[in-house]
Write an enzyme that holds these catalytic residues in place. Structure first.
Site, short mmCIF file in Angstrom:
data_model
loop_
_atom_site.label_atom_id
_atom_site.label_comp_id
_atom_site.label_asym_id
_atom_site.label_seq_id
_atom_site.Cartn_x
_atom_site.Cartn_y
_atom_site.Cartn_z
N SER A 156 26.48 -57.91 74.08
CA SER A 156 25.62 -59.03 73.66
C SER A 156 24.31 -58.50 73.11
O SER A 156 23.83 -57.45 73.54
CB SER A 156 25.33 -59.96 74.83
OG SER A 156 24.40 -59.37 75.72
N ASP A 157 23.72 -59.23 72.19
CA ASP A 157 22.33 -58.97 71.85
C ASP A 157 21.50 -59.32 73.09
O ASP A 157 22.00 -59.97 74.03
CB ASP A 157 21.89 -59.79 70.63
CG ASP A 157 20.67 -59.18 69.93
OD1 ASP A 157 19.96 -58.37 70.56
OD2 ASP A 157 20.42 -59.52 68.76
N TRP A 158 20.25 -58.89 73.10
CA TRP A 158 19.42 -59.01 74.31
C TRP A 158 19.09 -60.47 74.62
O TRP A 158 18.33 -61.12 73.90
CB TRP A 158 18.16 -58.14 74.14
CG TRP A 158 18.35 -56.74 74.65
CD1 TRP A 158 17.55 -56.11 75.55
CD2 TRP A 158 19.38 -55.80 74.33
NE1 TRP A 158 18.03 -54.84 75.82
CE2 TRP A 158 19.15 -54.62 75.09
CE3 TRP A 158 20.50 -55.83 73.50
CZ2 TRP A 158 19.97 -53.50 75.02
CZ3 TRP A 158 21.33 -54.71 73.44
CH2 TRP A 158 21.06 -53.57 74.19
N SER A 159 19.74 -60.99 75.67
CA SER A 159 19.62 -62.40 76.08
C SER A 159 20.38 -63.34 75.15
O SER A 159 20.04 -64.50 75.03
CB SER A 159 18.17 -62.86 76.18
OG SER A 159 17.45 -62.02 77.06
N ALA A 160 21.42 -62.84 74.50
CA ALA A 160 22.25 -63.70 73.65
C ALA A 160 23.43 -64.28 74.42
O ALA A 160 24.21 -65.05 73.88
CB ALA A 160 22.75 -62.93 72.44
#
Ligand SMILES: *[C@@H]1O[C@H](CO)[C@@H](O)[C@H](O)[C@H]1NC(C)=O
Ligand SMILES: *[C@@H]1O[C@H](CO)[C@@H](O)[C@H](O)[C@H]1NC(C)=O
Ligand SMILES: *[C@@H]1O[C@H](CO)[C@@H](O)[C@H](O)[C@H]1NC(C)=O
Ligand SMILES: *[C@@H]1O[C@H](CO)[C@@H](O)[C@H](O)[C@H]1NC(C)=O
Ligand SMILES: *[C@@H]1O[C@H](CO)[C@@H](O)[C@H](O)[C@H]1NC(C)=O
Ligand SMILES: *[C@@H]1O[C@H](CO)[C@@H](O)[C@H](O)[C@H]1NC(C)=O
Ligand SMILES: *[C@@H]1O[C@H](CO)[C@@H](O)[C@H](O)[C@H]1NC(C)=O
Ligand SMILES: *[C@@H]1O[C@H](CO)[C@@H](O)[C@H](O)[C@H]1NC(C)=O
Ligand SMILES: *[C@@H]1O[C@H](CO)[C@@H](O)[C@H](O)[C@H]1NC(C)=O
Ligand SMILES: *[C@@H]1O[C@H](CO)[C@@H](O)[C@H](O)[C@H]1NC(C)=O
Length: 874
Positions: free
Chosen positions: A296-300
């Protein structure tokens, strides 16, 4: 990857607290049938389950066997550790998963960026992706990838978070376009593949990002905007546009063996990228046969069970929002296995994919311990920075730069595009009596080259954009320094004005000069930093620092004015490009640490420019045909971005509407000239295209696990690190341990999501990137290119195809080759045309087809100088 300000963190935490339970976004995808909810007028992403398990095909056989052998030894908790980040600033890298101490297996380290090692010292700052795209040189891309990979390897990084092909660059205003390569999918696809091969040959896993349609910064995350909570923007795209444009370079990345892919922040057809079962399960792991892991992207990540079932394999940085100490996975993933909502084969597949990527690039022999710390450049500090725990040696200041500066200087010079050159103004001799240099962009940043955090300012010369896609400069050679070095050794006069608004001084100096060189720029970056009112995305396409007025003040007083543009993409040059006093224009992109030397090499003729524009420079902003969404357009609901233009972005748009650009896609001059002649096309026999058929094997499960919660409790001797994420439970009551208000109320699991039985294969699939027959060569094309000037030069010869249907672009780029030719000599351009190159995506048969429309091939020096052509007969 991103970094949130504290204020945005709070907003996000608030948003998540009030957010619907984890299945909400699957529910939105109408889980039990394949039609959209009847009341929905919004774009819809169909549910696709189960998540395909890797099978080790397409060159992954050995890595798969090693990964399976490794994962077979693991306990449930150890597998969960591999999948879940330990939390923001929990360890040395921007992302870290848990270790497996029992086997002496160190925690994996993920580190930005696509142009070097972020947050470290003694590293190189390479030219940006969108800059090296202009070299159109496979060798430059591979070497840059290899050198970046080597630097990551030397610092102890396992996964380099790059390269980028999302954003592709739908609109030139997009803040992160410069991190990627080009709005053309073929140019991007070849560049991304070479970069991946380079990074991975250096023994580091590449993470191709951001999958997919992450085309703007505004509204990329759920956030409260003007007091209203909005889900992230939805990029709404049709199946044909997805395949023919945005997915194309991702297919090349998968074919090149990218070990991981990062899912993006945005929604696609109203389903978040990191839990979009259609895009992860069906397209990426099904049709493209992706064998690595999805991060995942950061906090996605916005849901636990849903994202696991939809095909996510690793969550970054692990926590629900930065430093909550809570996770959608970790403890929750362990619980999901125990309560049966995530099947064992799915967790085994996550762990196997992660380990297969590890073996695929040879990390079992290439790995060194992490010897830097993202959160401090001090020698001593905390091992767990957020918790301030574990004081000791954190930075060994290992210099990993080797001789990379030479290649960086050369890559940036080879990527410089000569746009105008009246009467052989360039190259300069270096014997000009009086050289005047203008513009803040010529000089140093008074705060130092790394003086603005994540390069979030536009002070001094621009050599990279801002945000997480950056690296610290070891030094930054400014153009002024390099030009001074050049001229002082010849005993000439050189003076400068680097204040863009000092018009009196500018005018006075310009009047004295035999030649004036004006440096101007335009910057952009990532949303979490706002520079001069630009929230990542550019607010306009004009030059920054009132560059137009600066140029005009110089040209009014000097009839030999050379303009050099450092920019993140296209800028509007209409105000001055055709002024006769502007005798030369160079586009130098974002060149990295050797900026000044690279431009001096071109200005003074040591390098004959051969770069070509990887985008169009249109006359006006409107001429690009697409734009961003800057204000909410859907009431209290997620902003909707309908990609109504289909495949018609950049030159395809201008061609379609007969709009004359100022400098077209593929354009670029040289200090010599080239003649094109003798196109020849030969048909290569290849059999008929056969759809991929049959069924997969059943999902393997690797080991057994106990379902007794007592076996998963926090070890009594564990020293808990604040906000750190663990795979353990703090209660034998699963509901209590989950701390989830809506525990067990999800009610249903999407149809088929738990089914590990053999599944039908996808017709357009069958190998990494898609059906292997798509890469069959159908035609071989040659042409003769002659250097009919007086100096040696390099020419990027471009092959375009017209696919012929009324709804096809006039031409599409399909291949190219950069040739080096001595004066008076000729060289042969050779390029293949594959089945994929002449196919369209057919939404009916869900496969690639060669349409009945007559097709042509063109060989030329730009998208509008199609000098040679031939029919393609099938
Ligand atoms: C999980 O990872 C953490 C952090 O590296 C480590 O302390 C812990 O021992 C690991 N747990 C297991 C079961 O390996
Ligand atoms: C489990 O996930 C839910 C969201 O689905 C979250 O609210 C909760 O805090 C998580 N629990 C733990 C222990 O991380
Ligand atoms: C440097 O950049 C900052 C942030 O954009 C700006 O406020 C400042 O005026 C600039 N300083 C100089 C000397 O250019
Ligand atoms: C465009 O944006 C730049 C950077 O914020 C700014 O300096 C410039 O004045 C803007 N141009 C126009 C025409 O508003
Ligand atoms: C020079 O700059 C000034 C801004 O003070 C502007 O008014 C003037 O038009 C410029 N000169 C030219 C020739 O563009
Ligand atoms: C430019 O101006 C100089 C004198 O300032 C003159 O000698 C030269 O001929 C001019 N060049 C052109 C092309 O007008
Ligand atoms: C070009 O420069 C000369 C000075 O060399 C000046 O007299 C003339 O007005 C300029 N022309 C334009 C179009 O700016
Ligand atoms: C927020 O509201 C202000 C005032 O109505 C408006 O100018 C601004 O554009 C709004 N911002 C967004 C992102 O919609
Ligand atoms: C904790 O105890 C377990 C078994 O009792 C042991 O294997 C492990 O090494 C201990 N860990 C620490 C950090 O002391
Ligand atoms: C299973 O566990 C997960 C993770 O805590 C939770 O989100 C889900 O609601 C649980 N489902 C059932 C049916 O117990």
């Amino acid at each position: 990857m991103k970094w949130l300000s504290a204020a945005i963190c709070l907003q996000l935490a608030h948003a998540l607290a009030g957010a619907p339970p984890p299945y909400s976004n699957v529910a939105r995808q109408s889980p039990n049938n394949s039609t959209p909810p009847p009341d929905s007028k919004e774009a819809f992403s169909p549910p696709k389950y189960p998540s395909p398990w890797m099978d080790g095909s397409g060159g992954w056989e050995q890595a798969y066997a090693k990964a399976q052998a490794f994962v077979k030894q693991l306990t449930l908790l150890e597998k969960v550790n591999l999948t879940t980040g330990v939390g923001w600033e929990g360890e040395a890298c921007v992302g870290n998963v848990g270790a497996i101490p029992r086997l002496g297996f160190p925690a994996l380290c993920m580190q930005d960026s696509p142009l070097g090692v972020r947050f470290a010292d003694f590293v190189s700052a390479f030219p940006a992706g969108g800059t090296v795209a202009a070299s159109w040189d496979r060798g430059v891309w591979y070497e840059r990838g290899y050198q970046m990979g080597s630097e990551h390897r030397g610092k102890g990084v396992d996964v380099q978070l790059g390269p980028v092909v999302g954003p592709l660059g739908r609109s030139p205003e997009g803040g992160r376009n410069w991190e990627g390569f080009s709005p053309d999918p073929v140019l991007s696809g070849i560049a991304v593949a070479e970069t991946i091969r380079g990074i991975q040959d250096a023994g580091v896993i590449a993470c191709t990002k951001h999958y997919i349609l992450n085309e703007q910064e505004h509204f990329r995350q759920p956030a409260t905007v003007n007091g209203t909570f909005l889900e992230a923007i939805s990029s709404n795209v049709d199946d044909k546009t997805l395949h023919e444009l945005y997915l194309w370079p991702f297919a090349d990345a998968v074919r090149a063996g990218t070990g991981s892919i990062m899912c993006s922040y945005n929604q696609i057809n109203n389903s978040y990228a990191c839990q979009n079962s259609y895009l992860l399960n069906h397209i990426l792991k099904g049709e493209l046969g992706f064998q690595g892991f999805v991060m995942s992207d950061w906090s996605a990540q916005h849901a636990g069970v849903s994202s696991a079932l939809a095909g996510l394999d690793m969550t970054m940085p692990g926590d629900t929002a930065f430093d909550t100490g809570l996770s959608f996975w970790g403890t929750n993933l362990t619980i999901s296995l125990l309560n049966g909502t995530v099947p064992e084969w799915r967790l085994d597949d996550m762990a196997t994919r992660i380990m297969a990527a590890y073996y695929f690039v040879g990390r079992d022999t290439a790995s060194v311990p992490v010897n830097f710390n993202s959160w401090s450049l001090d020698t001593f500090g905390y091992e767990h920075p957020y918790a301030s725990v574990g004081y000791g040696l954190i930075n060994q200041h290992v210099d990993v730069r080797a001789e990379h500066a030479l290649a960086i200087r050369s890559a940036a010079a080879r990527s410089t595009v000569l746009l105008k050159n009246t009467a052989g103004t360039l190259p300069l001799e270096g014997t000009e009596k009086f050289t005047a240099v203008f513009g803040e962009d010529a000089g140093d940043n008074a705060y130092g080259p790394n003086g603005c955090p994540d390069h979030g300012c536009d002070n001094g010369t621009l050599a990279q954009g801002w945000g997480s896609g950056t690296a610290s400069f070891p030094y930054l050679i400014s153009p002024l320094t390099a030009i001074q070095n050049e001229l002082l050794q010849n005993g000439k006069v050189v003076q400068s004005v680097t204040d863009n608004w000092a018009y009196t001084q500018v005018q006075a100096l310009a009047r004295q000069a035999s030649v004036s060189i004006v440096f101007v720029n335009a910057d952009s970056g990532e949303q979490y930093i706002v520079v001069d009112g630009n929230e990542g995305d550019r607010n306009n396409l004009t030059l920054w620092g009132d560059g137009d007025t600066l140029i005009k003040n110089v040209t009014a007083n000097c009839n030999n004015t050379i303009v050099v543009i450092h920019s993140v993409g296209p800028v509007l040059v209409d105000a001055w490009y055709d002024n006769p006093n502007v005798t030369a224009i160079l586009w130098a992109g974002l060149p990295g640490e050797q900026s000044g030397n690279s431009i001096a090499d071109v200005l003074y003729g040591r390098v004959n420019p051969g770069g070509k524009l990887p985008f169009t420079m249109a006359k006006t902003r409107k001429d690009f045909g697409t734009d961003l969404i800057y204000t909410p357009n859907n009431g209290d609901n997620a902003p909707q971005d309908d990609f109504v233009e289909g495949v018609f972005i950049d030159y395809r748009h201008l061609d379609k509407y007969n709009i004359a650009p100022i400098y077209e896609f593929g354009y670029g001059l040289s200090y010599t000239t080239f003649k094109y002649s003798s196109i020849s096309v030969s048909k290569t026999y290849s059999g008929p295209y056969t759809p991929n058929e049959g069924t997969t094997a059943a999902a393997p499960t690797l080991g057994n696990f106990s379902t007794d919660p007592a076996d998963y409790q926090f070890p009594s001797n564990l020293t808990y690190v604040t906000a750190y994420l663990y795979p353990y439970l703090n209660s034998t009551d699963l509901e209590k341990a989950s701390q989830e208000p809506d525990y067990g109320q999800d009610g249903w699991i999407p149809d088929g999501a738990l089914d590990g039985s053999p599944q039908p294969r996808i017709a357009a699939g069958g190998g990494p990137g898609g059906n292997p027959q798509l890469w069959d060569t159908l035609f071989a094309v040659t042409a003769t290119i002659t250097n009919n000037g007086t100096v040696a030069g390099e020419e990027v010869v471009q092959l375009y195809v017209s696919l012929g249907a009324p709804d096809d672009p006039k031409v599409v780029l399909r291949n190219f080759e950069r040739l080096s030719i001595q004066p008076g000599q000729s060289a042969t351009f050779t390029a293949d045309i594959t089945r994929r190159d002449v196919s369209n995506w057919d939404t009916e048969s869900q496969n690639w087809v060669i349409s009945e429309y007559p097709k042509k091939v063109y060989v030329g020096s730009s998208s509008r100088k199609l000098l040679l052509s031939s029919d393609l007969s099938f």
